[in-house]
Design a protein around this motif. Sequence first.
Motif, PDB file in Angstrom:
ATOM      1  N   GLY A 153      41.517  48.806  45.127  1.00 58.39           N
ATOM      2  CA  GLY A 153      40.300  48.259  45.722  1.00 58.39           C
ATOM      3  C   GLY A 153      39.090  49.130  45.462  1.00 58.39           C
ATOM      4  O   GLY A 153      37.985  48.623  45.219  1.00 58.39           O
ATOM      5  N   GLU A 154      39.288  50.454  45.489  1.00 55.94           N
ATOM      6  CA  GLU A 154      38.175  51.368  45.213  1.00 55.94           C
ATOM      7  C   GLU A 154      37.752  51.280  43.753  1.00 55.94           C
ATOM      8  O   GLU A 154      36.550  51.309  43.446  1.00 55.94           O
ATOM      9  CB  GLU A 154      38.590  52.793  45.577  1.00 55.94           C
ATOM     10  CG  GLU A 154      38.687  53.037  47.079  1.00 55.94           C
ATOM     11  CD  GLU A 154      39.300  54.380  47.426  1.00 55.94           C
ATOM     12  OE1 GLU A 154      39.051  54.877  48.534  1.00 55.94           O
ATOM     13  OE2 GLU A 154      40.041  54.942  46.580  1.00 55.94           O
ATOM     14  N   GLY A 189      42.298  39.489  40.867  1.00 56.05           N
ATOM     15  CA  GLY A 189      43.635  39.183  40.383  1.00 56.05           C
ATOM     16  C   GLY A 189      44.590  40.354  40.432  1.00 56.05           C
ATOM     17  O   GLY A 189      45.807  40.165  40.523  1.00 56.05           O
ATOM     18  N   ALA A 190      44.068  41.593  40.370  1.00 52.86           N
ATOM     19  CA  ALA A 190      44.924  42.769  40.388  1.00 52.86           C
ATOM     20  C   ALA A 190      45.017  43.397  41.784  1.00 52.86           C
ATOM     21  O   ALA A 190      45.543  44.502  41.930  1.00 52.86           O
ATOM     22  CB  ALA A 190      44.399  43.806  39.392  1.00 52.86           C
ATOM     23  N   LEU A 191      44.502  42.698  42.803  1.00 52.14           N
ATOM     24  CA  LEU A 191      44.457  43.248  44.156  1.00 52.14           C
ATOM     25  C   LEU A 191      45.318  42.417  45.098  1.00 52.14           C
ATOM     26  O   LEU A 191      45.575  41.241  44.847  1.00 52.14           O
ATOM     27  CB  LEU A 191      43.012  43.268  44.665  1.00 52.14           C
ATOM     28  CG  LEU A 191      41.967  43.974  43.779  1.00 52.14           C
ATOM     29  CD1 LEU A 191      40.586  43.790  44.374  1.00 52.14           C
ATOM     30  CD2 LEU A 191      42.303  45.459  43.639  1.00 52.14           C
ATOM     31  N   GLY A 219      41.505  41.911  48.192  1.00 51.58           N
ATOM     32  CA  GLY A 219      40.723  40.983  47.373  1.00 51.58           C
ATOM     33  C   GLY A 219      39.644  40.283  48.163  1.00 51.58           C
ATOM     34  O   GLY A 219      38.502  40.155  47.707  1.00 51.58           O
ATOM     35  N   GLN A 220      39.964  39.843  49.372  1.00 51.25           N
ATOM     36  CA  GLN A 220      38.964  39.166  50.188  1.00 51.25           C
ATOM     37  C   GLN A 220      37.870  40.135  50.620  1.00 51.25           C
ATOM     38  O   GLN A 220      36.688  39.769  50.681  1.00 51.25           O
ATOM     39  CB  GLN A 220      39.643  38.515  51.391  1.00 51.25           C
ATOM     40  CG  GLN A 220      40.521  37.335  51.019  1.00 51.25           C
ATOM     41  CD  GLN A 220      41.135  36.652  52.234  1.00 51.25           C
ATOM     42  OE1 GLN A 220      40.767  36.943  53.362  1.00 51.25           O
ATOM     43  NE2 GLN A 220      42.068  35.751  51.989  1.00 51.25           N
ATOM     44  N   PRO A 280      42.512  29.596  45.273  1.00 54.04           N
ATOM     45  CA  PRO A 280      41.674  28.734  46.106  1.00 54.04           C
ATOM     46  C   PRO A 280      41.068  29.459  47.302  1.00 54.04           C
ATOM     47  O   PRO A 280      40.001  29.078  47.793  1.00 54.04           O
ATOM     48  CB  PRO A 280      42.636  27.621  46.560  1.00 54.04           C
ATOM     49  CG  PRO A 280      43.991  28.205  46.404  1.00 54.04           C
ATOM     50  CD  PRO A 280      43.915  29.145  45.247  1.00 54.04           C
ATOM     51  N   HIS A 281      41.722  30.521  47.783  1.00 59.10           N
ATOM     52  CA  HIS A 281      41.180  31.280  48.907  1.00 59.10           C
ATOM     53  C   HIS A 281      39.913  32.023  48.507  1.00 59.10           C
ATOM     54  O   HIS A 281      38.953  32.100  49.270  1.00 59.10           O
ATOM     55  CB  HIS A 281      42.229  32.269  49.430  1.00 59.10           C
ATOM     56  CG  HIS A 281      43.469  31.605  49.939  1.00 59.10           C
ATOM     57  ND1 HIS A 281      43.499  30.876  51.111  1.00 59.10           N
ATOM     58  CD2 HIS A 281      44.726  31.533  49.427  1.00 59.10           C
ATOM     59  CE1 HIS A 281      44.708  30.401  51.308  1.00 59.10           C
ATOM     60  NE2 HIS A 281      45.473  30.773  50.294  1.00 59.10           N
ATOM     61  N   ILE A 282      39.895  32.573  47.297  1.00 57.79           N
ATOM     62  CA  ILE A 282      38.698  33.252  46.795  1.00 57.79           C
ATOM     63  C   ILE A 282      37.608  32.221  46.490  1.00 57.79           C
ATOM     64  O   ILE A 282      36.439  32.422  46.807  1.00 57.79           O
ATOM     65  CB  ILE A 282      39.038  34.087  45.550  1.00 57.79           C
ATOM     66  CG1 ILE A 282      40.045  35.191  45.904  1.00 57.79           C
ATOM     67  CG2 ILE A 282      37.778  34.661  44.930  1.00 57.79           C
ATOM     68  CD1 ILE A 282      39.562  36.159  46.962  1.00 57.79           C
ATOM     69  N   ALA A 283      38.004  31.091  45.909  1.00 51.81           N
ATOM     70  CA  ALA A 283      37.035  30.043  45.592  1.00 51.81           C
ATOM     71  C   ALA A 283      36.341  29.526  46.847  1.00 51.81           C
ATOM     72  O   ALA A 283      35.159  29.166  46.816  1.00 51.81           O
ATOM     73  CB  ALA A 283      37.728  28.898  44.862  1.00 51.81           C
ATOM     74  N   ALA A 284      37.076  29.487  47.948  1.00 59.44           N
ATOM     75  CA  ALA A 284      36.528  28.936  49.188  1.00 59.44           C
ATOM     76  C   ALA A 284      35.385  29.765  49.751  1.00 59.44           C
ATOM     77  O   ALA A 284      34.627  29.288  50.600  1.00 59.44           O
ATOM     78  CB  ALA A 284      37.636  28.803  50.227  1.00 59.44           C
ATOM     79  N   LEU A 285      35.239  31.008  49.287  1.00 54.41           N
ATOM     80  CA  LEU A 285      34.171  31.866  49.784  1.00 54.41           C
ATOM     81  C   LEU A 285      32.811  31.499  49.196  1.00 54.41           C
ATOM     82  O   LEU A 285      31.782  31.979  49.677  1.00 54.41           O
ATOM     83  CB  LEU A 285      34.493  33.334  49.461  1.00 54.41           C
ATOM     84  CG  LEU A 285      35.795  33.884  50.053  1.00 54.41           C
ATOM     85  CD1 LEU A 285      36.070  35.284  49.504  1.00 54.41           C
ATOM     86  CD2 LEU A 285      35.731  33.901  51.568  1.00 54.41           C
ATOM     87  N   ALA A 286      32.791  30.667  48.170  1.00 54.17           N
ATOM     88  CA  ALA A 286      31.543  30.330  47.471  1.00 54.17           C
ATOM     89  C   ALA A 286      30.755  29.256  48.208  1.00 54.17           C
ATOM     90  O   ALA A 286      31.286  28.519  49.045  1.00 54.17           O
ATOM     91  CB  ALA A 286      31.857  29.866  46.051  1.00 54.17           C
TER      92      ALA A 286
END
Length: 232
Positions: A149-150, A174-176, A181-182, A206-212
């Motif tokens: 993450g860092e 993708g690597a987190l 990741g969130q 879809p969880h990352i996409a939902a933040l947009a």
Amino acid sequence: MAILVLDGVTRVVEIPDAEPLHILRGVDLVVDAGEHVSIVGRSGSGKSTLLNILGLLDEPTGGSIRFDDVPVQRMSAAERDKRRGREVGFIFQQFNLLPGRTAAENVATPLLYAEPHRFWRRRRLALEMLDRVGLADRADWLPSRLSGGEQQRVAIARALVREPRVILADEPTGALDVETGQAVMGLLDGVARDSRAALVTITHDPHIAALADRRHRLDGGVLHPAEVEAVR
């Protein structure tokens, strides 16, 4: 105000002794300053090709793209390179940090080609950006000492240190793990909003996409509006 406008963009690759490969089929997209747009799609759906076109790395076969209301097709190759270097920041799934350089040196790397007033202030600007992503105390650490993450936050700081107008994130989490990741996406979204940069996230999650603010799905080279359930 729209920074990126795609109108009927196609991308076709000619293959010897075979039918042409249609990667993008009439993509329409508008991205405003300060807006976060996500694009989801399966592997091979054309996401990376679209990202390269948005980032002025590739040219479309057909249709048009305007960058800050300037037709990209009318730009020379040198003009595209200059605009991309000055106004586009890329963030990838693989952090691509230089292993022998500290976090501050990695963040300062894009400023080696900046205008003199930014070149001579590159370490100070790098330290300020590291502080902004919560890593001021890691400035002199090598990547090998940083968590995943860092390292991604260092990569974000590196992409943002030039204050780009457009931020393109290709599978940035993708690597987190999910929680990290969130958190990283929340940080990226906040920094982009504060700087009024347009943020485009390419993801299969879809969880990352939902933040947009707006979500699209790329399927068979065609871009559709997509409803993605918000993260709880």
